[in-house]
Design a protein around this motif. Sequence first.
Motif, PDB file in Angstrom:
ATOM      1  N   HIS A  45       0.825  -1.211   0.000  1.00 18.15           N
ATOM      2  CA  HIS A  45       0.000   0.000   0.000  1.00 18.15           C
ATOM      3  C   HIS A  45       0.858   1.259   0.000  1.00 18.15           C
ATOM      4  CE1 HIS A  45      -3.398   2.547   0.498  1.00 18.15           C
ATOM      5  NE2 HIS A  45      -3.266   2.754   1.801  1.00 18.15           N
ATOM      6  N   ILE A  46       1.916   1.263   0.806  1.00 19.50           N
ATOM      7  CA  ILE A  46       2.813   2.414   0.838  1.00 19.50           C
ATOM      8  C   ILE A  46       3.397   2.674  -0.547  1.00 19.50           C
ATOM      9  CG2 ILE A  46       5.065   3.215   1.688  1.00 19.50           C
ATOM     10  CD1 ILE A  46       4.365   1.809   4.356  1.00 19.50           C
ATOM     11  N   ALA A  47       3.850   1.602  -1.189  1.00 14.72           N
ATOM     12  CA  ALA A  47       4.425   1.751  -2.531  1.00 14.72           C
ATOM     13  C   ALA A  47       3.405   2.309  -3.514  1.00 14.72           C
ATOM     14  CB  ALA A  47       4.955   0.408  -3.019  1.00 14.72           C
ATOM     15  N   ASP A  48       2.169   1.838  -3.427  1.00  8.63           N
ATOM     16  CA  ASP A  48       1.132   2.346  -4.325  1.00  8.63           C
ATOM     17  C   ASP A  48       0.875   3.835  -4.088  1.00  8.63           C
ATOM     18  OD1 ASP A  48       0.870  -0.172  -5.393  1.00  8.63           O
ATOM     19  OD2 ASP A  48      -0.968  -0.683  -4.306  1.00  8.63           O
ATOM     20  N   VAL A  49       0.813   4.240  -2.827  1.00  8.46           N
ATOM     21  CA  VAL A  49       0.609   5.658  -2.490  1.00  8.46           C
ATOM     22  C   VAL A  49       1.790   6.487  -2.986  1.00  8.46           C
ATOM     23  CG1 VAL A  49       0.446   7.318  -0.590  1.00  8.46           C
ATOM     24  CG2 VAL A  49      -0.926   5.226  -0.543  1.00  8.46           C
ATOM     25  N   HIS A  50       3.001   6.005  -2.754  1.00  6.75           N
ATOM     26  CA  HIS A  50       4.185   6.744  -3.206  1.00  6.75           C
ATOM     27  C   HIS A  50       4.207   6.868  -4.729  1.00  6.75           C
ATOM     28  CE1 HIS A  50       6.795   6.157   0.671  1.00  6.75           C
ATOM     29  NE2 HIS A  50       5.638   6.745   0.894  1.00  6.75           N
ATOM     30  N   ALA A  51       3.853   5.806  -5.428  1.00  9.54           N
ATOM     31  CA  ALA A  51       3.811   5.863  -6.892  1.00  9.54           C
ATOM     32  C   ALA A  51       2.796   6.902  -7.366  1.00  9.54           C
ATOM     33  CB  ALA A  51       3.475   4.492  -7.456  1.00  9.54           C
ATOM     34  N   ARG A  52       1.631   6.929  -6.704  1.00 10.09           N
ATOM     35  CA  ARG A  52       0.615   7.917  -7.091  1.00 10.09           C
ATOM     36  C   ARG A  52       1.128   9.336  -6.857  1.00 10.09           C
ATOM     37  NH1 ARG A  52      -2.665  10.655  -4.009  1.00 10.09           N
ATOM     38  NH2 ARG A  52      -2.494   9.250  -2.217  1.00 10.09           N
ATOM     39  N   LEU A  53       1.786   9.573  -5.723  1.00 10.14           N
ATOM     40  CA  LEU A  53       2.297  10.909  -5.415  1.00 10.14           C
ATOM     41  C   LEU A  53       3.394  11.317  -6.395  1.00 10.14           C
ATOM     42  CD1 LEU A  53       2.418  10.685  -1.508  1.00 10.14           C
ATOM     43  CD2 LEU A  53       0.813  12.028  -2.897  1.00 10.14           C
TER      44      LEU A  53
ATOM     45  N   GLY B 219      11.867   4.328   1.163  1.00  7.74           N
ATOM     46  CA  GLY B 219      10.838   3.534   1.832  1.00  7.74           C
ATOM     47  C   GLY B 219      10.465   4.138   3.170  1.00  7.74           C
ATOM     48  N   GLN B 220       9.587   3.455   3.895  1.00 10.50           N
ATOM     49  CA  GLN B 220       9.138   3.921   5.212  1.00 10.50           C
ATOM     50  C   GLN B 220       9.710   3.009   6.289  1.00 10.50           C
ATOM     51  OE1 GLN B 220       7.000   6.699   6.141  1.00 10.50           O
ATOM     52  NE2 GLN B 220       7.991   6.087   8.055  1.00 10.50           N
ATOM     53  N   THR B 221      10.558   3.553   7.137  1.00  9.72           N
ATOM     54  CA  THR B 221      11.066   2.762   8.254  1.00  9.72           C
ATOM     55  C   THR B 221       9.922   2.451   9.205  1.00  9.72           C
ATOM     56  OG1 THR B 221      13.279   3.739   8.138  1.00  9.72           O
ATOM     57  CG2 THR B 221      12.640   2.738  10.234  1.00  9.72           C
ATOM     58  N   ILE B 222       9.772   1.169   9.559  1.00  8.35           N
ATOM     59  CA  ILE B 222       8.774   0.822  10.571  1.00  8.35           C
ATOM     60  C   ILE B 222       9.418   0.253  11.830  1.00  8.35           C
ATOM     61  CG2 ILE B 222       6.865   0.528   8.948  1.00  8.35           C
ATOM     62  CD1 ILE B 222       7.267  -2.540   9.292  1.00  8.35           C
ATOM     63  N   PHE B 223      10.678  -0.217  11.701  1.00  8.57           N
ATOM     64  CA  PHE B 223      11.381  -0.649  12.916  1.00  8.57           C
ATOM     65  C   PHE B 223      12.879  -0.623  12.658  1.00  8.57           C
ATOM     66  CE2 PHE B 223      12.429  -2.954  16.739  1.00  8.57           C
ATOM     67  CZ  PHE B 223      11.367  -2.652  17.590  1.00  8.57           C
TER      68      PHE B 223
ATOM     69  N   ASP C  91       7.380  -1.409  -1.316  1.00  9.99           N
ATOM     70  CA  ASP C  91       8.106  -2.241  -2.277  1.00  9.99           C
ATOM     71  C   ASP C  91       8.485  -1.507  -3.562  1.00  9.99           C
ATOM     72  OD1 ASP C  91       8.903  -5.063  -3.102  1.00  9.99           O
ATOM     73  OD2 ASP C  91       7.595  -4.450  -4.749  1.00  9.99           O
ATOM     74  N   GLY C  92       9.778  -1.644  -3.956  1.00 12.69           N
ATOM     75  CA  GLY C  92      10.288  -0.971  -5.139  1.00 12.69           C
ATOM     76  C   GLY C  92       9.679  -1.446  -6.438  1.00 12.69           C
ATOM     77  N   ASP C  93       9.321  -2.725  -6.524  1.00 12.02           N
ATOM     78  CA  ASP C  93       8.704  -3.241  -7.757  1.00 12.02           C
ATOM     79  C   ASP C  93       7.376  -2.549  -8.044  1.00 12.02           C
ATOM     80  OD1 ASP C  93      10.643  -5.064  -8.588  1.00 12.02           O
ATOM     81  OD2 ASP C  93       9.884  -6.635  -7.271  1.00 12.02           O
ATOM     82  N   HIS C  94       6.603  -2.319  -7.003  1.00 14.11           N
ATOM     83  CA  HIS C  94       5.316  -1.655  -7.191  1.00 14.11           C
ATOM     84  C   HIS C  94       5.503  -0.220  -7.697  1.00 14.11           C
ATOM     85  CE1 HIS C  94       3.921  -5.084  -4.906  1.00 14.11           C
ATOM     86  NE2 HIS C  94       2.675  -4.717  -5.094  1.00 14.11           N
ATOM     87  N   ILE C  95       6.498   0.477  -7.147  1.00 16.84           N
ATOM     88  CA  ILE C  95       6.773   1.847  -7.596  1.00 16.84           C
ATOM     89  C   ILE C  95       7.212   1.834  -9.052  1.00 16.84           C
ATOM     90  CG2 ILE C  95       8.264   3.855  -7.272  1.00 16.84           C
ATOM     91  CD1 ILE C  95       8.345   3.182  -4.286  1.00 16.84           C
ATOM     92  N   ALA C  96       8.108   0.908  -9.409  1.00 15.90           N
ATOM     93  CA  ALA C  96       8.614   0.835 -10.787  1.00 15.90           C
ATOM     94  C   ALA C  96       7.497   0.557 -11.780  1.00 15.90           C
ATOM     95  CB  ALA C  96       9.690  -0.243 -10.877  1.00 15.90           C
TER      96      ALA C  96
END
Length: 398
Positions: A85-93, A115-119, A140-145
């Motif tokens: 989901h994060i990757a999808d949001v980042h790709a949209r932005l 990416g987003q650090t979570i831990f 995930d980088g693949d989703h952004i690409a």
Amino acid sequence: MNNQIEKLYLKALKEERLIIGLMSGTSMDGLDIALCKVKGSGGNTEIVVLEFKTGSYTNDFRDKLKSIFSKRDADLELVCLMNEHIADVHARLINEALAEWDIDPVDVDIIASHGQTIFHAPKSLHGKSDYPNGTLQIGDGDHIAVKTGIITLSDFRQKHLAAGGEGAPLAVYGDYLVFSKKGENRVMLNIGGIANFTYLPSDLNASDIFSTDVGPGNTMMDQYMQQQYGKFYDEGAAVALAGKCNDHLLTALLSNEFFDLTFPKTTGPELFNLHYLAQAQKVSSTEEIADQDVMATLCHFSAQAIAGAIQKCFGNDLSVQIYMSGGGMHNRLLVKLLKDKLPFAAFYTTQDLNINPDAKEAVLFAVLANESLCGTPINFGNRQGVPSVCMGKISFPE
């Protein structure tokens, strides 16, 4: 040759590349997007920020991030879903930013995604002898690409871990390439959620430079403002300026073995958080002090952690140029305290070096991607915590 590999090869041969650097930090206020023109590599790197914006997160998206951020008992299913989901949001932005800037995605050579650090779990924090240093960034980088059509480099911190580092801070690599100057000792001070700095010696000797976390920057102040005031941060330091530093609480906050560790070191909100504050208030019997006094003390805490680390490195006769970046540079009380505690230092921001301070972290990941594409590992000497490596995993859009 696979046509995607051929495209990557041709991009590496170009004299000049367009690279988008991305950064989403612990404040989780949005995605920093920096469109950079990059020439050369290594010590010959030249970078110009053509466009910059912060793509805002919705409150719902931010709440989902917070539900898994820095939590030992995070919902594993949600972690899995948020990676995509994060990757999808980042790709949209990214796509929205390119449309706003009237830039065709085919003209962009590379996306560099932190990416987003979570831990974040270096050994100094987790204390488990059977386990290595660890850190986890999702998105995930693949989703952004695939969703932008642009080759993406991501997950930079894992190579740092694999080569013996703690996964942070990575600023040492980009700072050295972009901001070093012969004849001038510089400290590149980034005051994000966690404060860190890079020391750049005047002789440009890569084996002498280092980058280290020093303690909390904005993270505890922001968390307290969100808890007590329902605001993301203390705008203009208004709340802290209305309060008074409590010396007993400040002493308790500074009483942690992290501050005695040698450099370089790394930490995160996994240590410096509201639980840490509650424990310090309990030890110092300050549970009942006013909220504005707590905020004032937290600001003094961040200032002392930063100034103490710089003094520890260079002594009181500090003749150095300090270039600030990150959200903390907008906190006027914090900056005043730093100047008071480091009277021999000259303070600037990276704007004085032609890099927007708010864009600096995103720009540095663009530099790291450029090095992975067409550079070679810089020899930082055989030192713990500063491996001489190129970083980033490659994701093709096809």
